[in-house]
Design an enzyme around this catalytic site. Structure first.
Site, PDB file in Angstrom:
ATOM      1  N   LYS A 485       0.868  -1.176   0.000  1.00  0.00           N
ATOM      2  CA  LYS A 485       0.000   0.000   0.000  1.00  0.00           C
ATOM      3  C   LYS A 485       0.898   1.216   0.000  1.00  0.00           C
ATOM      4  O   LYS A 485       2.095   1.098   0.222  1.00  0.00           O
ATOM      5  CB  LYS A 485      -0.901   0.021   1.236  1.00  0.00           C
ATOM      6  CG  LYS A 485      -0.132  -0.290   2.544  1.00  0.00           C
ATOM      7  CD  LYS A 485      -1.043  -0.381   3.747  1.00  0.00           C
ATOM      8  CE  LYS A 485      -1.876  -1.621   3.851  1.00  0.00           C
ATOM      9  NZ  LYS A 485      -3.280  -1.457   3.499  1.00  0.00           N
ATOM     10  N   ARG A 486       0.340   2.402  -0.262  1.00  0.00           N
ATOM     11  CA  ARG A 486       1.148   3.613  -0.210  1.00  0.00           C
ATOM     12  C   ARG A 486       1.904   3.691   1.116  1.00  0.00           C
ATOM     13  O   ARG A 486       1.423   3.233   2.146  1.00  0.00           O
ATOM     14  CB  ARG A 486       0.256   4.850  -0.364  1.00  0.00           C
ATOM     15  CG  ARG A 486      -0.195   5.100  -1.772  1.00  0.00           C
ATOM     16  CD  ARG A 486       0.957   5.217  -2.729  1.00  0.00           C
ATOM     17  NE  ARG A 486       1.862   6.282  -2.341  1.00  0.00           N
ATOM     18  CZ  ARG A 486       1.976   7.448  -2.925  1.00  0.00           C
ATOM     19  NH1 ARG A 486       1.239   7.720  -3.958  1.00  0.00           N
ATOM     20  NH2 ARG A 486       2.822   8.340  -2.512  1.00  0.00           N
ATOM     21  N   LYS A 491      -0.567   4.360   7.908  1.00  0.00           N
ATOM     22  CA  LYS A 491      -0.698   2.947   7.553  1.00  0.00           C
ATOM     23  C   LYS A 491       0.271   2.077   8.361  1.00  0.00           C
ATOM     24  O   LYS A 491       0.173   0.868   8.398  1.00  0.00           O
ATOM     25  CB  LYS A 491      -0.463   2.752   6.058  1.00  0.00           C
ATOM     26  CG  LYS A 491      -1.561   3.384   5.192  1.00  0.00           C
ATOM     27  CD  LYS A 491      -1.265   3.219   3.712  1.00  0.00           C
ATOM     28  CE  LYS A 491      -2.299   3.822   2.779  1.00  0.00           C
ATOM     29  NZ  LYS A 491      -3.511   2.986   2.572  1.00  0.00           N
TER      30      LYS A 491
END
Ligand SMILES: *Cc1c(COP(=O)(O)O)cnc(C)c1O
Length: 746
Positions: A485-486, A491
């Site tokens: 994911k980015r 995150k």
């Protein structure tokens, strides 16, 4: 004409003599020809999905599948000693998106066409797209990504507009990409600048940001850490919506529509705040047609709907009025009028369109002037209604609604995991293709040992294929634990890393894991996001340490794929066993990676955040691993400003050991001490996304995952339940909800 006859027309030589480049060119020309032969389906009302990003991935295979000729083409190639896989290798992935938001737009366009709905996308044609990530000395560097050179699905459109921008007029050029459904072809309209100049780019992704008439469509998300970059982004946003608005009004007129009833001909879904200028621009254009500004505003409000994607404060876009005056002087009076109207009605400064610092709050502009505001997962919408946007919810309760995100199973199951797809058809039939909830039929086989064994065999084969694709010698019998994911602090790739450092140190101390572990990352960081790049640096340093240390490498490997994109996602996802979804609760609006991985039989290790909440509810406690602080606790901590990272650092010995390691001699021997020190400081002194309080729970839960993994039949059962319950996350379901509740097409 048979497929073989058709293809012959487009290939310069017999198939067995063609290079893969020639085959790619020939097959894609054939596909374009077949698409062009499709009769356009007339439509009364049309959806326009306006988005700064469309992360569509390669198109060859999905077009072959949608045209129903995949098997024939594959057979034809095989008979001639060629492989379709290799043909696909010659295709460049369009670089038109950055992450989840752009991929969502792509899945939605796919579902709209598949459901035979009339709906097009509107965006920009970025010549170099998002940058290409290249690792050098364990660090991310950025290069242009010239995807258009080889793209054969991008066609020159017929439209071109003159767009007034600041003190000049820009000329646009439309390109289109067909979106092929079983029964219909829709379009992605991507606008480019007629005068774009690729030679402006000097080294890497550096160029003169002031030359708007040359640079406007060079890159997605140009660096906005200086004034010129900020202006450029605003110019891009305006250029996108100005072209889009003209296209929408033209199509309404072409269908014989009355602009006063625009909402009978068009519904415009605004994907996040980047396209919000669509609202004043449409009002402006309608006023120019002789419609009064009050009526024009009502028309636009009935036509436009807004999707909110985030509650991160930094992402709630606002633009100083002074900048607006430079870029869109003609829209400033419109925005001021809209602002006056709302200020007369509502005194709360939080709902003002122009705030006290003379900035235009884009989300506020959208919320007042659209008929629908939706969040993208249950928890996210609840937080919008009751916390983040509560002041608006009190004014417009009927406008708020939830549309939990989804993914297209055609790409994220059928195309990327053909073995699993075939297994499902064998086991429960193909009803799930039209009705994804039919995957639940699989639950009837939860105790069938043969079925469970088959699932494990398919996963193993996908792991082997991934190993062949990746540039390292990885152990296909280790646990494949993946976070893709980015790169963003919320995150929490850094939390994953702290665990891996702790594991590394335990191994060095002689405590060996009962199963070898392969931890794989894929992530791009925004070029100006320093800490995110430091986290990538740390991942790459850990990769080097675990690869080269023979005491460690048999038990633990860290690996990071370069330039994570849809193509690599399609390889990684079918091979994943543990899906890391560890965002700080309340911060991930939905996530869609979590859904793709679940559908492919990975087990989620995650926080109660975004769509993980819905995954949890669907699969139950036994088939997911949830840990960490809940959203309420997190929001409370932020509210009280009570969190002090250092207190955890000083009281949790294993955590301190891992954090200290970041600047120890081992890591500094392969990395840059300054970067590592900066990251360590950020964690100890700030840790804005609260990794430290969740560390102990994360470690314990992750260890439990690895321990449970060893009971293969129990694990396979968890896989089965996850696959069976993934139907809810089909974007076909999401799009049907948008349509019946909001768009009302057909
Ligand atoms: C699905 C997808 C994403 C979104 O992943 P999240 O885990 O939801 O952030 C990002 N990039 C690519 C290439 C994807 O396919």
């Amino acid at each position: 004409m048979t497929v073989a006859e058709r293809l012959k027309k487009h290939c310069p030589k017999p198939i067995y003599d063609c290079t893969y480049r020639e085959l790619y060119a020939g097959i894609s020309q054939m596909v374009n020809e077949m698409i062009a032969e499709r009769k356009p389906e007339p439509c009364q009302k049309k959806l326009y999905y306006v988005s700064a990003e469309f992360l569509i991935g390669k198109l060859l295979v999905s077009n072959l599948l949608s045209l129903g000729i995949y098997d024939q083409v594959e057979r034809l190639l095989t008979e001639n000693g060629k492989s379709l896989n290799e043909v696909e290798g010659a295709e460049e992935e369009p670089s038109l998106g950055n992450g989840g938001l752009g991929r969502l737009a792509a899945c939605f366009m796919d579902s709209v066409a598949a459901l035979n709905l009339c709906g097009d996308g509107i965006g920009l044609c970025y010549r170099f797209g998002l940058f290409k990530q290249v690792f050098e000395e364990n660090r991310q560097t950025e290069q242009p990504n010239p995807w258009m050179d080889t793209s054969s699905f991008l066609e020159k459109g017929r439209r071109s507009y003159e767009i007034p921008c600041g003190d000049t007029v820009l000329h646009s050029r439309e390109y289109t990409i067909s979106v092929v459904g079983e029964k219909r072809v829709n379009a992605l309209h991507l606008f480019d600048l007629e005068t774009v100049d690729e030679t402006l780019v000097e080294e890497g992704i550096l160029y003169d940001k002031a030359q708007i008439e040359k640079n406007l469509t060079l890159f997605l998300y140009p660096d906005d850490s200086d004034e010129a970059g900020k202006l450029l982004r605003l110019y891009q946003q305006y250029f996108m919506v100005a072209n889009g608005a003209r296209l929408i009004l033209d199509e309404c007129r072409e269908r014989g529509g009355n602009l006063r009833r625009l909402y009978d001909y068009a519904v415009i879904q605004i994907n996040d705040t980047h396209p919000v200028l669509m609202i004043p621009e449409l009002i402006y254009l309608l006023v120019k047609e002789g419609i009064g500004i009050r009526e024009a505003t009502e028309i636009v409000k009935k036509t436009c709907a807004y999707t909110n994607h985030t509650i991160l404060a930094e992402a709630l876009e606002c633009w100083p009025l002074a900048m607006m005056r430079k870029v869109v002087p003609h829209l400033v009076p419109m925005i001021q009028v809209l602002d006056e109207w709302t200020k007369k009605k509502y005194s709360n400064p939080k709902v003002a369109i122009i705030d006290a610092d003379n900035r235009v709050q884009m989300a506020n502009l959208a919320i007042h002037n659209t008929f629908s505001i939706n969040g993208v997962a249950f928890l996210h919408t609840e937080i919008l209604k009751h916390s983040e946007l509560n002041h608006f919810y009190q004014i417009y309760p009927e406008r708020f609604n939830n549309k939990t995100n989804g993914i297209t199973f055609r790409r994220w199951l059928t195309q990327c995991n053909p073995d699993l797809d075939a297994f499902l058809c064998r086991t429960i039939g193909d009803r799930f293709r039209k009705d994804p909830s039919a995957l639940e039929d699989l639950l009837a086989h939860a105790k069938d040992k043969k079925v469970l064994e088959e699932l494990l065999i398919i996963k193993q084969a996908n792991k082997r294929r991934l190993c062949e694709y990746l540039p390292w010698e990885l152990n296909e019998n280790s646990i494949f634990d993946i976070q893709i994911k980015r790169l963003h602090e919320y995150k929490r790739q850094q939390l994953n890393l702290l665990y891996l450092i702790d594991r590394y140190l335990s191994i060095k101390a002689g405590k060996l894991p009962s199963m070898p572990i392969t931890a794989i990352f894929g992530a791009k960081a925004a070029p100006a996001y320093t800490i995110a790049k430091d986290i990538i640096h740390l991942i790459l340093c850990m990769q080097e340490l675990t690869e080269n240390d023979s005491e460690v490498s048999p038990y633990l490997r860290v690996a990071m794929v370069e330039n994570y994109n849809v193509t690599s996602a399609s390889r990684l996802i079918p091979a994943c066993e543990v899906s890391q979804q560890i965002s700080l609760a309340s911060k991930e609006a939905s996530g869609t990676g979590n859904m793709k991985l679940m559908l492919n039989g990975a087990i989620t290790l995650g926080t109660e955040d975004g769509a993980n909440v819905e995954i949890h509810r669907l699969v139950g406690d036994d088939n997911i691993y949830i840990f960490g602080a809940r959203a309420e606790t997190v929001l409370k901590r932020y509210g009280e400003k009570s969190y002090v990272a250092r207190e955890y650092y000083e009281t949790v010995p294993e955590l301190k050991r891992a954090v200290d390691f970041i600047t120890g001699d081992k890591l500094c021997s392969v990395g840059n001490r300054q970067c590592l020190k900066r990251l360590q400081n950020e964690l100890i002194e700030k840790d804005w996304f609260m990794t430290f309080p969740d560390f102990a729970a994360y470690k314990e839960t992750r260890n439990a995952v690895y321990s449970d993994y060893q009971d293969r039949m129990e694990w396979a059962k968890k896989m089965l339940v996850n696959i069976a319950m993934a139907g809810y996350f089909s974007s076909d379901r999401t799009i049907m909800e948008y349509n019946t509740q909001l768009w009302k097409l057909k």
